[in-house]
Design a protein around this motif. Sequence first.
Motif, PDB file in Angstrom:
ATOM      1  N   GLY A  10       2.681  -5.715  -8.445  1.00 23.47           N
ATOM      2  CA  GLY A  10       3.390  -5.147  -9.591  1.00 23.47           C
ATOM      3  C   GLY A  10       3.538  -3.640  -9.516  1.00 23.47           C
ATOM      4  N   GLU A  11       2.536  -2.963  -8.983  1.00 23.26           N
ATOM      5  CA  GLU A  11       2.620  -1.503  -8.816  1.00 23.26           C
ATOM      6  C   GLU A  11       3.727  -1.154  -7.832  1.00 23.26           C
ATOM      7  N   PHE A  12       3.772  -1.883  -6.715  1.00 20.60           N
ATOM      8  CA  PHE A  12       4.832  -1.639  -5.743  1.00 20.60           C
ATOM      9  C   PHE A  12       6.193  -1.924  -6.365  1.00 20.60           C
ATOM     10  N   GLU A  13       6.310  -3.036  -7.070  1.00 19.19           N
ATOM     11  CA  GLU A  13       7.592  -3.453  -7.642  1.00 19.19           C
ATOM     12  C   GLU A  13       8.133  -2.413  -8.625  1.00 19.19           C
ATOM     13  N   PHE A  50       0.836  -1.186   0.000  1.00 16.99           N
ATOM     14  CA  PHE A  50       0.000   0.000   0.000  1.00 16.99           C
ATOM     15  C   PHE A  50       0.876   1.243   0.000  1.00 16.99           C
ATOM     16  N   ARG A  51       0.230   2.379  -0.187  1.00 16.35           N
ATOM     17  CA  ARG A  51       0.938   3.637  -0.107  1.00 16.35           C
ATOM     18  C   ARG A  51       0.105   4.583   0.745  1.00 16.35           C
ATOM     19  N   ALA A  53      -3.342   7.843  12.144  1.00 15.89           N
ATOM     20  CA  ALA A  53      -3.730   8.791  11.094  1.00 15.89           C
ATOM     21  C   ALA A  53      -3.071   8.574   9.739  1.00 15.89           C
ATOM     22  N   HIS A  54      -3.009   7.365   9.273  1.00 23.97           N
ATOM     23  CA  HIS A  54      -2.584   7.157   7.890  1.00 23.97           C
ATOM     24  C   HIS A  54      -3.776   6.592   7.128  1.00 23.97           C
ATOM     25  N   GLU A  55      -3.864   6.969   5.882  1.00 27.74           N
ATOM     26  CA  GLU A  55      -4.955   6.507   5.027  1.00 27.74           C
ATOM     27  C   GLU A  55      -4.359   5.695   3.883  1.00 27.74           C
ATOM     28  N   THR A  74       5.334  13.857   1.226  1.00 28.48           N
ATOM     29  CA  THR A  74       6.017  12.612   0.895  1.00 28.48           C
ATOM     30  C   THR A  74       5.017  11.469   0.752  1.00 28.48           C
ATOM     31  N   TRP A  75       5.202  10.687  -0.321  1.00 30.50           N
ATOM     32  CA  TRP A  75       4.482   9.427  -0.501  1.00 30.50           C
ATOM     33  C   TRP A  75       5.349   8.332   0.091  1.00 30.50           C
ATOM     34  N   PHE A  76       4.749   7.473   0.882  1.00 30.77           N
ATOM     35  CA  PHE A  76       5.408   6.302   1.431  1.00 30.77           C
ATOM     36  C   PHE A  76       4.757   5.072   0.807  1.00 30.77           C
ATOM     37  N   TYR A  77       5.570   4.206   0.245  1.00 31.13           N
ATOM     38  CA  TYR A  77       5.113   2.944  -0.340  1.00 31.13           C
ATOM     39  C   TYR A  77       5.634   1.824   0.557  1.00 31.13           C
ATOM     40  N   PHE A  78       4.764   0.883   0.905  1.00 33.66           N
ATOM     41  CA  PHE A  78       5.132  -0.164   1.846  1.00 33.66           C
ATOM     42  C   PHE A  78       4.796  -1.550   1.333  1.00 33.66           C
ATOM     43  N   GLU A  79       5.685  -2.471   1.641  1.00 32.37           N
ATOM     44  CA  GLU A  79       5.413  -3.897   1.546  1.00 32.37           C
ATOM     45  C   GLU A  79       5.410  -4.373   2.997  1.00 32.37           C
TER      46      GLU A  79
END
Length: 111
Positions: free
Chosen positions: A86-89, A5-6, A77-79, A14-19
């Motif tokens: 594949g999007e994350f990768e 998710f992000r 408070a994160h949404e 800042t965008w945070f992307y997480f696995e």
Amino acid sequence: MTRWFRAYWAEEDTWFYFEVDADGWVTRQVELAGPLEKPIAAASLAEWEAAQQAGTLRDYEATFGFTAEIAVHEWDAHEPQTLAAGEFETVWLTARAACQARARARSTHGI
């Protein structure tokens, strides 16, 4: 089960992307800053742990940053916006290349 998710933090632009693993721990993390979404981190927990054991943690963090230190269910408070693997990768590979290029430039210029 692994999830991706992000989430956007407006105060840091800042965008945070997480696995995230089944227990909610971040296994890989990407940070993209500003309106151009410049990659500033692309860290793997497994690599971070290996660097710590090898005594190269400072170099690893200077190149790739680090992952969140608490499980995602403890965050406030994160949404999150769900991503496909594949999007994350795609984001991961792009950010890793940018972090590595920045590290090479620093070493070439003695920074």
